[in-house]
Design an enzyme around this catalytic site. Structure first.
Site, PDB file in Angstrom:
ATOM      1  N   HIS A  67       0.836  -1.205   0.000  1.00  0.00           N
ATOM      2  CA  HIS A  67       0.000   0.000   0.000  1.00  0.00           C
ATOM      3  C   HIS A  67       0.867   1.250   0.000  1.00  0.00           C
ATOM      4  O   HIS A  67       1.974   1.264   0.554  1.00  0.00           O
ATOM      5  CB  HIS A  67      -0.958   0.015   1.199  1.00  0.00           C
ATOM      6  CG  HIS A  67      -0.284   0.101   2.540  1.00  0.00           C
ATOM      7  ND1 HIS A  67      -0.027   1.296   3.173  1.00  0.00           N
ATOM      8  CD2 HIS A  67       0.174  -0.864   3.378  1.00  0.00           C
ATOM      9  CE1 HIS A  67       0.552   1.070   4.344  1.00  0.00           C
ATOM     10  NE2 HIS A  67       0.696  -0.238   4.491  1.00  0.00           N
ATOM     11  N   ASP A  69      -0.824   4.294   0.770  1.00  0.00           N
ATOM     12  CA  ASP A  69      -1.454   5.244   1.680  1.00  0.00           C
ATOM     13  C   ASP A  69      -0.740   5.218   3.025  1.00  0.00           C
ATOM     14  O   ASP A  69      -0.169   4.202   3.431  1.00  0.00           O
ATOM     15  CB  ASP A  69      -2.949   4.965   1.840  1.00  0.00           C
ATOM     16  CG  ASP A  69      -3.252   3.607   2.458  1.00  0.00           C
ATOM     17  OD1 ASP A  69      -2.591   2.617   2.055  1.00  0.00           O
ATOM     18  OD2 ASP A  69      -4.144   3.514   3.325  1.00  0.00           O
ATOM     19  N   ASP A 100       6.405   2.198   6.819  1.00  0.00           N
ATOM     20  CA  ASP A 100       5.088   1.596   6.578  1.00  0.00           C
ATOM     21  C   ASP A 100       4.349   2.338   5.472  1.00  0.00           C
ATOM     22  O   ASP A 100       3.592   3.257   5.747  1.00  0.00           O
ATOM     23  CB  ASP A 100       4.283   1.615   7.875  1.00  0.00           C
ATOM     24  CG  ASP A 100       2.992   0.842   7.802  1.00  0.00           C
ATOM     25  OD1 ASP A 100       2.800   0.063   6.846  1.00  0.00           O
ATOM     26  OD2 ASP A 100       2.157   1.019   8.704  1.00  0.00           O
ATOM     27  N   GLU A 133      -5.134   0.644   2.783  1.00  0.00           N
ATOM     28  CA  GLU A 133      -4.764  -0.284   3.842  1.00  0.00           C
ATOM     29  C   GLU A 133      -4.862   0.366   5.217  1.00  0.00           C
ATOM     30  O   GLU A 133      -5.244  -0.278   6.194  1.00  0.00           O
ATOM     31  CB  GLU A 133      -3.341  -0.800   3.605  1.00  0.00           C
ATOM     32  CG  GLU A 133      -2.999  -2.084   4.357  1.00  0.00           C
ATOM     33  CD  GLU A 133      -2.516  -1.849   5.778  1.00  0.00           C
ATOM     34  OE1 GLU A 133      -2.503  -2.818   6.556  1.00  0.00           O
ATOM     35  OE2 GLU A 133      -2.135  -0.708   6.116  1.00  0.00           O
ATOM     36  N   GLU A 134      -4.523   1.652   5.294  1.00  0.00           N
ATOM     37  CA  GLU A 134      -4.559   2.351   6.578  1.00  0.00           C
ATOM     38  C   GLU A 134      -5.956   2.886   6.899  1.00  0.00           C
ATOM     39  O   GLU A 134      -6.174   3.419   7.984  1.00  0.00           O
ATOM     40  CB  GLU A 134      -3.570   3.521   6.572  1.00  0.00           C
ATOM     41  CG  GLU A 134      -2.118   3.124   6.339  1.00  0.00           C
ATOM     42  CD  GLU A 134      -1.493   2.385   7.509  1.00  0.00           C
ATOM     43  OE1 GLU A 134      -2.216   2.035   8.450  1.00  0.00           O
ATOM     44  OE2 GLU A 134      -0.278   2.148   7.458  1.00  0.00           O
ATOM     45  N   GLU A 162       4.741  -5.789   4.053  1.00  0.00           N
ATOM     46  CA  GLU A 162       4.618  -5.035   5.309  1.00  0.00           C
ATOM     47  C   GLU A 162       5.862  -5.214   6.180  1.00  0.00           C
ATOM     48  O   GLU A 162       6.537  -6.247   6.112  1.00  0.00           O
ATOM     49  CB  GLU A 162       3.403  -5.533   6.103  1.00  0.00           C
ATOM     50  CG  GLU A 162       2.063  -5.143   5.522  1.00  0.00           C
ATOM     51  CD  GLU A 162       1.666  -3.723   5.876  1.00  0.00           C
ATOM     52  OE1 GLU A 162       2.440  -3.025   6.544  1.00  0.00           O
ATOM     53  OE2 GLU A 162       0.560  -3.313   5.473  1.00  0.00           O
ATOM     54  N   HIS A 350       4.277   4.733  11.987  1.00  0.00           N
ATOM     55  CA  HIS A 350       3.223   5.576  12.550  1.00  0.00           C
ATOM     56  C   HIS A 350       3.745   6.579  13.582  1.00  0.00           C
ATOM     57  O   HIS A 350       2.959   7.322  14.165  1.00  0.00           O
ATOM     58  CB  HIS A 350       2.096   4.734  13.181  1.00  0.00           C
ATOM     59  CG  HIS A 350       1.325   3.909  12.200  1.00  0.00           C
ATOM     60  ND1 HIS A 350       0.067   3.418  12.476  1.00  0.00           N
ATOM     61  CD2 HIS A 350       1.610   3.485  10.951  1.00  0.00           C
ATOM     62  CE1 HIS A 350      -0.378   2.727  11.450  1.00  0.00           C
ATOM     63  NE2 HIS A 350       0.562   2.757  10.501  1.00  0.00           N
TER      64      HIS A 350
END
Length: 377
Positions: A67, A69, A100, A133-134, A162, A350
């Site tokens: 992903h 995003d 990520d 995905e997020e 991931e 994050h």
């Protein structure tokens, strides 16, 4: 293709869920130029990209999933470096998505392009990248898999890029994931004065009783999974008065479950416990459930050994096959084909000043390249 440069270019795309931010446009241009057949599979305001090199439906079709995003930056002033600047300091690249998982996407795109250019395989290489995905994860990888089914596209095996390593590059791969579900309880009683509780019907007492019944070990673990867990995440009635028994209260629990359970079996258990407390207290208890994914495991075998062997060859570390952590889009891919996850060390994902050592990006590309060579050998 330089995976480090591609990571930087992707980080500079402000693709905060659900904004595409230019990331998929960039990747589509690169992949099309390398001979991949590309399709945008946008749905529900979410941008997704499907790319395939080779013949549709080839017997050997290796897939990558990831992903572009990212989660919001939060307080931009708290960042030492521009969250969308991809600045490199002392060999470390900073930016939202650095770990990520824009570095993972860059690594497998670069590995795939180099592989099909240098040694065109007898088969197909498929790349699926989502912008969801997020977020709710409703119109992302699910939309891609729906589109693939409708258009006769397939993957024989898939690797999700991931971050999987807790502390050291190469130490862990994911061969499965726990299931995840959330239950919201609403208790409706009778409001009253706290000095006269017999004239009221306290919904909070009922909720506390219910939570006491379900807040316990759910099992002792299974062959590939740790014990399932239930966490009480909210208990609230919005009552500012200390001398008033409220009319309504709410509580929320989140369950991460192994293959001893299913979302349906746990829902049935929670409903039964709520019904028992309702019968005991006379407080009506309603329940709403959301199951975001069932548990799954890719049985250890030739595919998991191929991935583990490639990681060990490039890092000198043999990865532990794990099912720990939260959920990922592998929970959707597993219904299409066998799936394994391997990626970077995820310590900063994050966080403020999310970052990745640039050497790890090059190392990850080398691992993915070796996986492709071994798979099609």
């Amino acid at each position: 293709m330089d995976a480090i440069d591609l990571t930087a270019r992707l980080i500079r795309c402000p693709s905060v869920t659900p904004d595409e931010g230019g990331a998929l446009v960039l990747l589509q241009e690169l992949l099309t130029g390398a001979g991949f057949e590309c399709h945008r599979v946008d749905r529900g305001g979410v941008s997704n990209l499907f790319a395939r090199w080779g013949q549709r439906g080839a017997n050997k079709s290796f897939g990558f999933n990831g992903h572009t995003d990212v989660v919001p930056v939060g307080d931009a002033a708290a960042w030492t470096h521009d969250p969308f600047g991809a600045q490199v300091v002392d060999g470390v690249m900073y930016g939202r998505g650095a770990t990520d998982m824009k570095s993972g996407v860059a690594a497998f795109v670069a590995a795939a392009v180099d592989f099909v250019t240098a040694t065109p395989p007898d088969g197909a290489v498929v790349i699926t990248i989502t912008g969801d995905e997020e977020g709710p994860s409703v119109d992302g990888t699910v939309a891609l898999l729906d589109w693939m089914a409708a258009h006769g596209e397939k993957m024989s095996h898939c690797l999700v890029g991931e971050p999987t390593c807790p502390n050291e590059m190469g130490e862990m791969m994911k061969i499965g994931r726990r299931g995840s579900m959330t239950a919201w309880f609403t208790a409706e009683g009778v409001q009253g004065h706290s000095a006269y509780p017999h004239r009221a019907r306290n919904p909070m007492s009922a909720l506390v009783r219910l939570l006491g019944r379900i807040d316990r070990p759910l099992d002792e673990g299974t062959a590939h999974f740790d014990a399932s867990t239930l966490a009480i995440t909210t208990v609230d009635c919005g009552n500012p008065a200390t001398n008033v028994i409220p009319a309504k209260g709410q509580a929320t629990v989140n369950i991460r479950f192994n293959d001893a359970h299913s979302g349906a079996s746990l829902t049935e258990w929670l409903r039964a416990e709520a019904a028992a407390v309702e019968a005991e207290t006379g407080v009506k208890i309603g329940m709403r459930v959301s199951i975001s994914g069932e548990s799954f495991v890719t049985s250890p075998g030739a595919f998991t050994e191929l991935v583990a062997g490639a990681v060990a060859a490039e890092t000198g570390v043999r990865p532990v096959a794990s099912t720990s952590g939260g959920t990922s889009d592998a929970r959707f891919v597993k219904d299409h084909c066998p799936v394994v996850e391997f990626g970077l060390v995820g310590r900063t994902m994050h966080q403020v000043d999310e970052s990745v050592p640039v050497a790890q990006i090059a190392q990850l590309k080398a691992i993915y390249g070796r996986i492709l060579r071994d798979y099609f050998a």
